[in-house]
Design a protein around this motif. Sequence first.
Motif: not given
Length: 88
Positions: A1-14
């Motif tokens: 769960m933490q890795r999916f969350t990190a994908t959003f917060t670190q990669k998807v947020v522009r």
Amino acid sequence: MQRFTATFTQKVVRSATEVWLRVDGTADAVPANAVQCARWGVYAEQDPLVYQQSLRVYDAVQLVPVQGSHALGIAYLNWARQAPWRKQ
């Protein structure tokens, strides 16, 4: 769960009101695609930024929902806003 969350917060947020279209942090997201970020809402319990960013994107886009996936995003936003873990 933490890795999916990190994908959003670190990669998807522009930016404060934008997201990238792709999970690798590339490609512009048109408004109808940008609001799809709220579908990451399932991870909001892991990091409140998921909820906060999705809400900012929805507010910035001012999209009139016309697809079921837009309604799903709104449902995730409402779920996260009311979630008991947010009140702790």
